[in-house]
Structures are given as C-alpha cells and as structure tokens.
Enzyme design. Structure first.
Site, PDB file in Angstrom:
ATOM      1  N   TRP A 181       0.866  -1.191   0.000  1.00  0.00           N
ATOM      2  CA  TRP A 181       0.000   0.000   0.000  1.00  0.00           C
ATOM      3  C   TRP A 181       0.898   1.234   0.000  1.00  0.00           C
ATOM      4  O   TRP A 181       1.856   1.301   0.754  1.00  0.00           O
ATOM      5  CB  TRP A 181      -0.923   0.058   1.221  1.00  0.00           C
ATOM      6  CG  TRP A 181      -1.611   1.391   1.261  1.00  0.00           C
ATOM      7  CD1 TRP A 181      -2.643   1.792   0.478  1.00  0.00           C
ATOM      8  CD2 TRP A 181      -1.247   2.530   2.053  1.00  0.00           C
ATOM      9  NE1 TRP A 181      -2.970   3.106   0.744  1.00  0.00           N
ATOM     10  CE2 TRP A 181      -2.128   3.579   1.697  1.00  0.00           C
ATOM     11  CE3 TRP A 181      -0.264   2.771   3.027  1.00  0.00           C
ATOM     12  CZ2 TRP A 181      -2.054   4.854   2.284  1.00  0.00           C
ATOM     13  CZ3 TRP A 181      -0.192   4.026   3.612  1.00  0.00           C
ATOM     14  CH2 TRP A 181      -1.087   5.056   3.233  1.00  0.00           C
ATOM     15  N   LYS A 224      -7.067   2.428  -2.598  1.00  0.00           N
ATOM     16  CA  LYS A 224      -7.569   3.472  -1.696  1.00  0.00           C
ATOM     17  C   LYS A 224      -8.302   4.522  -2.508  1.00  0.00           C
ATOM     18  O   LYS A 224      -8.034   4.695  -3.701  1.00  0.00           O
ATOM     19  CB  LYS A 224      -6.400   4.088  -0.927  1.00  0.00           C
ATOM     20  CG  LYS A 224      -6.853   5.028   0.187  1.00  0.00           C
ATOM     21  CD  LYS A 224      -5.793   5.169   1.258  1.00  0.00           C
ATOM     22  CE  LYS A 224      -6.208   6.220   2.263  1.00  0.00           C
ATOM     23  NZ  LYS A 224      -5.360   6.237   3.450  1.00  0.00           N
ATOM     24  N   ASP A 257      -9.604  -2.803   1.967  1.00  0.00           N
ATOM     25  CA  ASP A 257      -9.705  -2.189   3.297  1.00  0.00           C
ATOM     26  C   ASP A 257     -11.040  -1.470   3.302  1.00  0.00           C
ATOM     27  O   ASP A 257     -11.306  -0.640   2.421  1.00  0.00           O
ATOM     28  CB  ASP A 257      -8.524  -1.231   3.478  1.00  0.00           C
ATOM     29  CG  ASP A 257      -8.537  -0.495   4.814  1.00  0.00           C
ATOM     30  OD1 ASP A 257      -9.606   0.022   5.201  1.00  0.00           O
ATOM     31  OD2 ASP A 257      -7.472  -0.403   5.444  1.00  0.00           O
ATOM     32  N   HIS A 260     -11.564   2.236   2.552  1.00  0.00           N
ATOM     33  CA  HIS A 260     -10.993   2.793   1.325  1.00  0.00           C
ATOM     34  C   HIS A 260     -11.971   2.915   0.162  1.00  0.00           C
ATOM     35  O   HIS A 260     -11.570   2.848  -0.998  1.00  0.00           O
ATOM     36  CB  HIS A 260      -9.789   1.954   0.891  1.00  0.00           C
ATOM     37  CG  HIS A 260      -8.633   2.086   1.836  1.00  0.00           C
ATOM     38  ND1 HIS A 260      -7.375   1.620   1.548  1.00  0.00           N
ATOM     39  CD2 HIS A 260      -8.541   2.651   3.061  1.00  0.00           C
ATOM     40  CE1 HIS A 260      -6.571   1.876   2.560  1.00  0.00           C
ATOM     41  NE2 HIS A 260      -7.261   2.498   3.494  1.00  0.00           N
ATOM     42  N   HIS A 284      -8.529  -5.809   5.062  1.00  0.00           N
ATOM     43  CA  HIS A 284      -8.177  -5.018   6.235  1.00  0.00           C
ATOM     44  C   HIS A 284      -9.494  -4.593   6.850  1.00  0.00           C
ATOM     45  O   HIS A 284     -10.244  -3.818   6.243  1.00  0.00           O
ATOM     46  CB  HIS A 284      -7.402  -3.755   5.835  1.00  0.00           C
ATOM     47  CG  HIS A 284      -5.929  -3.971   5.739  1.00  0.00           C
ATOM     48  ND1 HIS A 284      -5.050  -2.973   5.403  1.00  0.00           N
ATOM     49  CD2 HIS A 284      -5.177  -5.076   5.967  1.00  0.00           C
ATOM     50  CE1 HIS A 284      -3.818  -3.452   5.412  1.00  0.00           C
ATOM     51  NE2 HIS A 284      -3.871  -4.722   5.740  1.00  0.00           N
ATOM     52  N   ASP A 292     -11.479   7.477   5.900  1.00  0.00           N
ATOM     53  CA  ASP A 292     -10.672   6.346   6.338  1.00  0.00           C
ATOM     54  C   ASP A 292     -10.106   6.640   7.731  1.00  0.00           C
ATOM     55  O   ASP A 292      -8.896   6.712   7.914  1.00  0.00           O
ATOM     56  CB  ASP A 292      -9.535   6.173   5.311  1.00  0.00           C
ATOM     57  CG  ASP A 292      -8.670   4.961   5.586  1.00  0.00           C
ATOM     58  OD1 ASP A 292      -9.190   3.978   6.120  1.00  0.00           O
ATOM     59  OD2 ASP A 292      -7.472   5.021   5.252  1.00  0.00           O
ATOM     60  N   ASP A 294     -10.081   4.974  10.508  1.00  0.00           N
ATOM     61  CA  ASP A 294      -9.460   3.885  11.257  1.00  0.00           C
ATOM     62  C   ASP A 294      -9.859   3.845  12.721  1.00  0.00           C
ATOM     63  O   ASP A 294      -9.022   3.658  13.597  1.00  0.00           O
ATOM     64  CB  ASP A 294      -7.930   3.908  11.083  1.00  0.00           C
ATOM     65  CG  ASP A 294      -7.530   3.395   9.715  1.00  0.00           C
ATOM     66  OD1 ASP A 294      -7.757   2.202   9.456  1.00  0.00           O
ATOM     67  OD2 ASP A 294      -7.014   4.174   8.897  1.00  0.00           O
ATOM     68  N   ASP A 325      -7.012  -3.512  10.702  1.00  0.00           N
ATOM     69  CA  ASP A 325      -6.205  -2.318  10.405  1.00  0.00           C
ATOM     70  C   ASP A 325      -6.914  -1.075  10.929  1.00  0.00           C
ATOM     71  O   ASP A 325      -7.744  -0.499  10.238  1.00  0.00           O
ATOM     72  CB  ASP A 325      -5.982  -2.205   8.884  1.00  0.00           C
ATOM     73  CG  ASP A 325      -5.167  -0.955   8.536  1.00  0.00           C
ATOM     74  OD1 ASP A 325      -4.548  -0.377   9.446  1.00  0.00           O
ATOM     75  OD2 ASP A 325      -5.163  -0.567   7.346  1.00  0.00           O
TER      76      ASP A 325
HETATM   77  C1  RNT Z   1      -3.745   3.115   4.853  1.00  0.00           C
HETATM   78  C2  RNT Z   1      -3.864   1.666   4.630  1.00  0.00           C
HETATM   79  C3  RNT Z   1      -2.747   0.825   5.171  1.00  0.00           C
HETATM   80  C4  RNT Z   1      -2.269   1.260   6.525  1.00  0.00           C
HETATM   81  C5  RNT Z   1      -1.355   0.279   7.214  1.00  0.00           C
HETATM   82  C6  RNT Z   1      -0.637   0.904   8.359  1.00  0.00           C
HETATM   83  O1  RNT Z   1      -4.834   3.816   4.474  1.00  0.00           O
HETATM   84  O2  RNT Z   1      -5.079   1.200   5.153  1.00  0.00           O
HETATM   85  O3  RNT Z   1      -3.114  -0.494   5.139  1.00  0.00           O
HETATM   86  O4  RNT Z   1      -3.328   1.526   7.392  1.00  0.00           O
HETATM   87  O5  RNT Z   1      -0.526  -0.293   6.308  1.00  0.00           O
HETATM   88 ZN    ZN Z   2      -5.394  -0.902   5.233  1.00  0.00          ZN
END
Ligand code: RNT
Ligand code: ZN
Length: 417
Positions: A181, A224, A257, A260, A284, A292, A294, A325
């Site tokens: 990534w 992403k 993910d 994303h 993820h 995003d 997290d 993640d």
């Molecule tokens: C970032 C991605 C990636 C990271 C990690 C730390 O937007 O999701 O995967 O979060 O690699």
């Molecule tokens: Zn990720």
C-alpha cells in the site's frame, strides 16, 4: 440461560454451535502491531508526524516506544482475545541490534529475527507490509515517483520486503501475506493521471520480479480512494489495484480495506464479487467514520455483514486472509486492540451460528426470509460467545477491562509520554 440451553435453541434452527466454535478457533486473524504505537515504528524519529495520507489522532498516554514494550502489550492483548492470532508487522518495526540501523532499501531478514523469536515462542504466523510512508523519501510519490532515484529506492524496499516475507514464512511455517500500500497521490487536480499509474504498475512488476514461492509469500495490492493531503487523486485506486491483481493472479492478490471506498459502498458486497474471480483475497477490517478514519472495529451492521460474507463464501477455509487495520490514539490502546479483535471474532462466530437460508431466497420466500433474519437478532448469542471465550481460555465480556486497567496502572502509566 446456560450454554446448553442456548445451544438447543440454535440446534432447533439447524445450527451446531459446538462445530461453529471449533471452526472459528482455528482461523488465523492477523493482529496489526501498529495499534500499539500509533503507527510510528522504530526506524525513524518517532516524534515526527506520520506522512503518506494516514493519520492517528489522540495522545492517550502509554504508547509503546520500544520493541520490548510493544511485544509486552501484544501479549496482553492476545491474552484477552479468543481465537488464533497471526502477527502483522510493518517494515518500520525492524529491530536494529548492535550492528546498527539500516534504511528501508537495505532491510534484511535479520532485522526481524526478534519478531520471529516472538512469534515462534507463541506459535504465531506473521504477515508483513513494506512501509512506503513516514520516511524522508516519502514526502511525495514513492513507487510512482517521476524521479528514478526515489522510485529505485522504494522498489528496492519492496524487494527487500519480499525476502523478509519469505524468511517469516519459512521460519514460522505459515504463509506470509505481504501487502503493498502506498499513499501515492495528489492534493490537487493532476494534469497527468496516467503517468504515475504506469510507473506504479512497472514498479510493482519489478518488486514482484524478486523470486518467491506464491504458496509461502502472498503479495497483495491494497487500493484506496483518497487520503488526508491526497484528496484529488490516488494512484493505486480501486480500478488500478483490482486490475493489477486480476492481471497477475499467479503472484498477487487484491486487498480490500473497508475504509478505502466511498461511504455508501460496502466491502461485504465486494467479497463475493471478487471471490467469483479470485481464488484468494485479503481484507483489512477497520471502521471508517466519514473517511478512512481507522476507528476501532465495533460489532456494527457492516462488520457483521462482512463476516457473514466471509463465512458464506467459504472464506474461513483459507481463501480470505483476514487482518485488522485501525489505530486509535485517543483511548487506552490495549483496550482498542482488544475490542476490535474480539468484535471480529464475535461477528465471525455470529455468522457461523446463522442457519443457511439460501433455500428461502432461491424459492423467493422473501417474507419468511425477512422474519427468519429478524428473529435471529434476538437469539441468545451472548451465551455462545461466553462459552467460546471459556473454551479459548480468555475472559468473557465484563471480565477483561479490569485487567487492562491494572496493566495501565502498573505499566503503561510508568512510560510517560
Ligand atoms: C492506509 C492503509 C494501510 C495502513 C497500514 C498501516 O490507508 O489502510 O493499510 O493503514 O498499512
Ligand atoms: Zn489498510
């Protein structure tokens, strides 16, 4: 209600809860090391801000500052989480010993020896990620840079990471998922959108030209939609990454993910779409709020739907590589890690305790299907979960936060900032 009573309620629906628990217990879920230190790693100045389009927010005290601290925190988390764990490392978590620091393009398996020892002692496999961010050479584009020297540096990093992934797979006897990534992209409207993408493709081709056994090393490409400071254009967009994986099925798998995508898109629906064509996919699991962001994974509708799709599509048999993640720096990090991991386990167990209602769908019994699905929501799942925790030798809900508080008091609070 006892477990036995709950079990018979499920049995009446044709669900074998013992079999569900037995199955889940063996499924590896990758635990991301980066929740413990706000994605800072050990190879660059930890006090510099993150770069590359990702961001942690919050300054809750007690983050891990050394490999020893991070490993101790991981042990604490794993003691509170049921199921089979796999470690997930970033290259920036290299551990340098007396022979000194190495830049990302010169990382070697030996820099991960300490992690291999850690995993071996605990019987864990390990996944890996090249780190194309938070580095002096990652201030703009990395693998897609127009500057051949920058590109070369990051390609060499990617190749080094293949060798490290191979080492992890061989030393630990489990495949290593290696995820590529980058935050490559632009804050504002580019005039050339194809140049970076062609360079990105060629750079990944070069990384994957490093010899490896696809049974052991599983390179992925993660797409992403945008990042902070990278709002207008992302090189590794969904179409780019999916096409790359589709054209390189013999050596690369797509990684989704769920932070994303555009806010009304859901990865739960993309899982069966991709599994129609790809023998393996990677995930993820995170929780995006508006972007995003997290946040810690909750037991919300999309987490449940996503896990339901993993189960329904046969993903627990190995075709879906499950990883977490997220990174929240505003609350106790051990609790953040634990809540998210337990929630993914809960959602998977819930899915495994769901009867197969496909026949109702196929015969068009939409009324019966709706009623059946709604009534499932008040089944005594809590009893099954409690029993699963007991089987796995970890605390039940309501019985673990006190241990985290004690750890915070005894250990985290002594770390200062
Ligand atoms: C970032 C991605 C990636 C990271 C990690 C730390 O937007 O999701 O995967 O979060 O690699
Ligand atoms: Zn990720």
């Amino acid at each position: 209600m006892s477990y036995q009573e709950a079990k018979s309620r499920y049995a009446a629906l044709g669900v074998d809860t013992d079999a569900a628990m037995k199955k889940l217990k063996e499924v590896p879920v990758a635990l991301h090391c980066w929740q413990g230190d706000d994605v800072r790693g050990f190879d660059t100045d930890p006090n510099k801000p993150l770069t590359g389009g990702i961001q942690t927010t919050g300054n809750y005290p007690g983050r891990a500052r050394t490999p020893e601290e991070l490993m101790a925190d991981l042990d604490m988390v794993m003691s509170l989480c049921p199921g089979t764990k796999k470690m997930n490392l970033h290259a920036s978590y290299a551990v340098f010993e007396d022979d000194g620091w190495a830049d990302r393009d010169a990382l070697q398996p030996k820099h991960f020896q300490k992690w291999v020892d850690f995993c071996k002692e605990r019987g864990l496999g390990c996944d890996f990620n090249p780190t194309f961010f938070s580095h002096p050479k990652a201030t703009g584009l990395t693998l897609s840079s127009p500057d051949p020297q920058i590109r070369r540096f990051w390609i060499d990093h990617g190749k080094a990471c293949i060798r490290i992934s191979n080492y992890l797979a061989e030393a630990l006897g489990q495949p290593c998922v290696m995820n590529i990534w980058t935050g490559d992209g632009f804050k504002d409207i580019p005039v050339d959108r194809i140049g970076p993408r062609v360079r990105y493709k060629e750079a990944i081709d070069e990384i994957l030209s490093e010899p490896f056994d696809f049974e052991k090393v599983k390179p992925c490409v993660e797409s992403k939609v945008f990042g902070i400071g990278v709002e207008a254009y992302t090189v590794g967009s969904a179409e780019f990454s999916l096409s790359y994986a589709a054209m390189n099925k013999d050596r690369c798998i797509p990684l989704m993910d769920n932070g994303h995508y555009h806010p009304t898109e859901v990865v739960s629906d993309k899982i069966p779409a991709l599994l129609t064509f790809f023998p393996e996919i990677a995930l993820h699991i995170t929780r995006p709020i508006r972007w995003d962001s997290d946040h810690v994974v909750l037991l919300d509708d999309e987490t449940k739907e996503l896990c339901k799709e993993i189960v329904r599509c046969g993903g627990l048999e190995g075709s879906v590589k499950i990883a977490l993640d997220y990174f929240d720096a505003s609350i106790n990090r051990i609790a953040a890690w634990t809540v998210g991991f337990r929630n993914v386990q809960k959602a998977l167990l819930m899915a495994l305790c769901t009867p197969d209602l496909t026949a109702l769908q196929n015969e068009g019994s939409w009324t019966e299907l709706m009623v059946a699905q709604e009534e499932l929501k008040t089944m005594p799942f809590g009893e099954i979960w409690t029993e699963y925790c007991r089987l796995c030798g970890v605390p039940a809900d309501g019985a673990w936060l006190a241990a985290v508080k004690k750890y915070e008091n005894d250990i985290l609070s002594k770390r200062g900032f």
